[in-house]
Write a protein that holds these residues in place. Structure first.
Motif, PDB file in Angstrom:
ATOM      1  N   ARG A   1       0.825  -1.207   0.000  1.00  0.00           N
ATOM      2  CA  ARG A   1       0.000   0.000   0.000  1.00  0.00           C
ATOM      3  C   ARG A   1       0.863   1.263   0.000  1.00  0.00           C
ATOM      4  O   ARG A   1       0.572   2.234  -0.675  1.00  0.00           O
ATOM      5  N   TRP A   2       1.994   1.202   0.770  1.00  0.00           N
ATOM      6  CA  TRP A   2       2.842   2.394   0.848  1.00  0.00           C
ATOM      7  C   TRP A   2       3.447   2.736  -0.515  1.00  0.00           C
ATOM      8  O   TRP A   2       3.672   3.898  -0.826  1.00  0.00           O
ATOM      9  N   VAL A   3       3.680   1.721  -1.355  1.00  0.00           N
ATOM     10  CA  VAL A   3       4.263   1.974  -2.686  1.00  0.00           C
ATOM     11  C   VAL A   3       3.232   2.706  -3.546  1.00  0.00           C
ATOM     12  O   VAL A   3       3.562   3.609  -4.321  1.00  0.00           O
ATOM     13  N   TRP A   4       1.973   2.340  -3.390  1.00  0.00           N
ATOM     14  CA  TRP A   4       0.907   3.052  -4.111  1.00  0.00           C
ATOM     15  C   TRP A   4       0.828   4.517  -3.655  1.00  0.00           C
ATOM     16  O   TRP A   4       0.732   5.433  -4.458  1.00  0.00           O
ATOM     17  N   TRP A   5       0.885   4.735  -2.321  1.00  0.00           N
ATOM     18  CA  TRP A   5       0.812   6.120  -1.814  1.00  0.00           C
ATOM     19  C   TRP A   5       1.967   6.940  -2.391  1.00  0.00           C
ATOM     20  O   TRP A   5       1.798   8.077  -2.775  1.00  0.00           O
ATOM     21  N   TRP A   6       3.133   6.324  -2.445  1.00  0.00           N
ATOM     22  CA  TRP A   6       4.334   6.988  -2.970  1.00  0.00           C
ATOM     23  C   TRP A   6       4.135   7.324  -4.459  1.00  0.00           C
ATOM     24  O   TRP A   6       4.369   8.453  -4.896  1.00  0.00           O
ATOM     25  N   LYS A   7       3.685   6.329  -5.214  1.00  0.00           N
ATOM     26  CA  LYS A   7       3.476   6.544  -6.650  1.00  0.00           C
ATOM     27  C   LYS A   7       2.417   7.635  -6.868  1.00  0.00           C
ATOM     28  O   LYS A   7       2.589   8.532  -7.705  1.00  0.00           O
ATOM     29  N   ASP A   8       1.345   7.542  -6.097  1.00  0.00           N
ATOM     30  CA  ASP A   8       0.261   8.519  -6.229  1.00  0.00           C
ATOM     31  C   ASP A   8       0.789   9.952  -5.971  1.00  0.00           C
ATOM     32  O   ASP A   8       0.473  10.887  -6.701  1.00  0.00           O
ATOM     33  N   LEU A   9       1.652  10.087  -4.968  1.00  0.00           N
ATOM     34  CA  LEU A   9       2.231  11.395  -4.621  1.00  0.00           C
ATOM     35  C   LEU A   9       3.099  11.918  -5.764  1.00  0.00           C
ATOM     36  O   LEU A   9       2.966  13.069  -6.196  1.00  0.00           O
ATOM     37  N   ILE A  10       3.974  11.044  -6.298  1.00  0.00           N
ATOM     38  CA  ILE A  10       4.868  11.456  -7.403  1.00  0.00           C
ATOM     39  C   ILE A  10       4.026  11.898  -8.599  1.00  0.00           C
ATOM     40  O   ILE A  10       4.261  12.942  -9.200  1.00  0.00           O
ATOM     41  N   ASP A  11       3.021  11.099  -8.943  1.00  0.00           N
ATOM     42  CA  ASP A  11       2.231  11.364 -10.145  1.00  0.00           C
ATOM     43  C   ASP A  11       1.382  12.632  -9.997  1.00  0.00           C
ATOM     44  O   ASP A  11       1.324  13.468 -10.893  1.00  0.00           O
ATOM     45  N   ARG A  12       0.735  12.781  -8.835  1.00  0.00           N
ATOM     46  CA  ARG A  12      -0.084  13.990  -8.614  1.00  0.00           C
ATOM     47  C   ARG A  12       0.787  15.241  -8.649  1.00  0.00           C
ATOM     48  O   ARG A  12       0.377  16.274  -9.164  1.00  0.00           O
ATOM     49  N   ARG A  13       1.994  15.126  -8.073  1.00  0.00           N
ATOM     50  CA  ARG A  13       2.902  16.278  -8.069  1.00  0.00           C
ATOM     51  C   ARG A  13       3.301  16.668  -9.478  1.00  0.00           C
ATOM     52  O   ARG A  13       3.400  17.839  -9.805  1.00  0.00           O
ATOM     53  N   PHE A  14       3.541  15.641 -10.320  1.00  0.00           N
ATOM     54  CA  PHE A  14       3.947  15.918 -11.706  1.00  0.00           C
ATOM     55  C   PHE A  14       2.868  16.731 -12.399  1.00  0.00           C
ATOM     56  O   PHE A  14       3.117  17.778 -12.990  1.00  0.00           O
ATOM     57  N   VAL A  15       1.628  16.262 -12.318  1.00  0.00           N
ATOM     58  CA  VAL A  15       0.535  16.954 -13.019  1.00  0.00           C
ATOM     59  C   VAL A  15       0.310  18.342 -12.402  1.00  0.00           C
ATOM     60  O   VAL A  15       0.160  19.339 -13.124  1.00  0.00           O
ATOM     61  N   ALA A  16       0.348  18.436 -11.064  1.00  0.00           N
ATOM     62  CA  ALA A  16       0.079  19.719 -10.390  1.00  0.00           C
ATOM     63  C   ALA A  16       1.091  20.788 -10.805  1.00  0.00           C
ATOM     64  O   ALA A  16       0.742  21.957 -10.943  1.00  0.00           O
ATOM     65  N   ARG A  17       2.324  20.393 -11.050  1.00  0.00           N
ATOM     66  CA  ARG A  17       3.362  21.359 -11.459  1.00  0.00           C
ATOM     67  C   ARG A  17       2.926  22.129 -12.717  1.00  0.00           C
ATOM     68  O   ARG A  17       3.173  23.313 -12.833  1.00  0.00           O
ATOM     69  N   TYR A  18       2.234  21.417 -13.622  1.00  0.00           N
ATOM     70  CA  TYR A  18       1.886  22.052 -14.902  1.00  0.00           C
ATOM     71  C   TYR A  18       0.467  22.611 -14.923  1.00  0.00           C
ATOM     72  O   TYR A  18       0.098  23.290 -15.856  1.00  0.00           O
ATOM     73  N   GLN A  19      -0.301  22.302 -13.882  1.00  0.00           N
ATOM     74  CA  GLN A  19      -1.692  22.805 -13.855  1.00  0.00           C
ATOM     75  C   GLN A  19      -1.787  24.137 -13.105  1.00  0.00           C
ATOM     76  O   GLN A  19      -2.698  24.898 -13.339  1.00  0.00           O
ATOM     77  N   THR A  20      -0.849  24.393 -12.174  1.00  0.00           N
ATOM     78  CA  THR A  20      -0.987  25.580 -11.324  1.00  0.00           C
ATOM     79  C   THR A  20      -0.245  26.753 -11.948  1.00  0.00           C
ATOM     80  O   THR A  20       0.733  26.570 -12.652  1.00  0.00           O
ATOM     81  N   ALA A  21      -0.741  27.961 -11.658  1.00  0.00           N
ATOM     82  CA  ALA A  21      -0.124  29.175 -12.234  1.00  0.00           C
ATOM     83  C   ALA A  21       1.233  29.437 -11.584  1.00  0.00           C
ATOM     84  O   ALA A  21       1.493  28.975 -10.509  1.00  0.00           O
TER      85      ALA A  21
END
Ligand SMILES: Cc1cc2nc3c(=O)[nH]c(=O)nc-3n(C[C@H](O)[C@H](O)[C@H](O)COP(=O)(O)OP(=O)(O)OC[C@H]3O[C@@H](n4cnc5c(N)ncnc54)[C@H](O)[C@@H]3O)c2cc1C
Length: 368
Positions: free
Chosen positions: A348-368
């Motif tokens: 489960r912790w590997v999923w949380w880690w992956k989810d964090l990396i992936d959300r961060r990647f997208v958020a970098r390009y979505q926010t002003a």
């Protein structure tokens, strides 16, 4: 006064979103920038199996390209590259007259490898463009009935994740998921421990794994094999390999034996200092890299630096690929499996880690 020059970016791949992000922070005086790309929203591949599994809404994995361009002061052209005339510095496209450039960068990705299997282009659903796959899968999921069979052809990381995602979404509705690994087998190139863990997981989840025989044809009713009996299917998802897009044949650019654009470590196309290429469409010299998003992502900052340096007549930097990289596979059940340096880990912790990396990647390009 010097006329404004033109930097043309083709494809909203993972390297180009970083280039646009950097130009949004530090504009390039004296240059106008255009992004020409097929779709207004760029999918982030790391989250796509999560969308199919129902763990994310599609919007969470799609980068809004129009707003990223607006922030970078770049014009957006929703169109398709069709060819290139490097001597005249013209990019040909489907929907309008050719576009002239002073500097060109290509990050258009690879195409599904369907050409060599009869019927695959007509009857199988390719993983890309992802928005098309998702629309089709949504309809198929709504109409799913027990006894149906969905096959995924190709058991590399993307195909394996896709099979697990489909099993998470449709398994409970009685749909049988078959993962066809062919002669290459399950997760080629991955550590044996990873293969064993994934095979165990697939078996536990009722996903049928077929190994040792290649698909020779896809028909309207199913899949044919070299030796095994045909498999009747209700849907076939094509995840077997990456091919060079056809338009590269009309690009006049130097290509490797497979057909991908050969680039120097500076990401400049061999013999074409005004043309750059990154990500899956490129083939890095002296050693081509696997077709994986991780390289397009890592090339982003070097490409941004080198495009600026080329525009300003400064020194370019080489891209030095890492020899080991982290791979995290979403298993579709709130867990993930990972590997790096031959080590394999999961939970489960590997999923949380992956989810964090992936959300961060997208958020970098979505926010002003
Ligand atoms: C389901 C799935 C899961 C994956 N998971 C992972 C993972 O976890 N980790 C990993 O490293 N890799 C993963 N991959 C591989 C990864 O998707 C690719 O290696 C990565 O997307 C390549 O990035 P890119 O920048 O080269 O181009 P892409 O991401 O393919 O983007 C290409 C862009 O160009 C545009 N385009 C294409 N053709 C044209 C044209 N003719 N004209 C104009 N625009 C065009 C497209 O619309 C898109 O915006 C996965 C792939 C899939 C399908």
């Amino acid at each position: 006064m010097m006329a404004e020059r033109h930097l043309l970016l083709a494809g909203a791949g993972h390297a180009h979103v970083e280039v646009l992000w950097q130009f949004a922070r530090h504009p390039l005086p004296g240059w106008r920038i255009t992004l020409l790309t097929r779709e207004g929203r760029a999918p982030y591949s790391g989250m796509l199996p999560g969308v199919v599994a129902g763990l994310y809404a599609p919007d969470q994995a799609l980068i809004d390209i129009a707003s990223l361009c607006a922030r970078a002061g770049a014009a957006l052209e929703l169109d398709r590259v069709e060819g290139l005339d490097p001597a005249a510095r013209l990019l040909r496209r489907t929907g309008g007259p050719p576009l002239a450039y002073d500097l060109l960068s290509l990050d258009t990705g690879a195409a599904p490898a369907v050409a060599h299997i009869p019927g695959a282009a007509q009857h199988a659903l390719p993983l890309k463009p992802f928005t098309g796959l998702l629309a089709r899968l949504t309809v198929l999921a709504e109409q799913a009935r027990p006894e149906q069979v969905f096959a995924v052809v190709g058991a590399g990381a993307a195909g394996t994740e896709m099979a697990m995602a489909l099993s998470a979404r449709l398994g409970r509705r009685g749909v049988t998921i078959v993962l066809i690994a062919g002669v290459a087998g399950l997760l080629p190139g991955f550590p044996e421990e990873m293969r064993v863990r994934v095979a165990t997981l697939l078996a536990r989840r009722g996903v049928r794994l077929m190994q040792g025989d290649d698909v020779t044809e896809v028909t309207a009713d199913g899949v044919l094999f070299r030796r095994s009996p045909p498999l009747a299917t209700d849907a076939v998802i094509w995840a077997a390999g990456a091919a060079p897009p056809r338009w590269l044949e009309r690009s006049g650019l130097r290509r490797d034996a497979v057909g991908f654009i050969q680039v120097e470590p500076t990401l400049q196309v061999v013999g074409q200092p005004a043309v750059f290429a990154a990500g899956d469409v490129s083939s890095l010299l002296p050693h081509p890299l696997p077709k994986a998003g991780v390289f397009a992502v890592r090339q982003g900052p070097i490409l941004a630096h080198n495009l600026r340096a080329a525009a300003e007549g400064r020194q370019l930097r080489p891209y030095d690929p890492q020899s080991n990289w982290l791979v995290l596979l979403n298993t579709g059940d709130g867990k993930a499996l990972g590997t790096r340096n031959g080590m394999v880990f999961g939970g489960r912790w590997v999923w949380w880690w992956k989810d964090l990396i992936d959300r961060r990647f997208v958020a970098r390009y979505q926010t002003a």
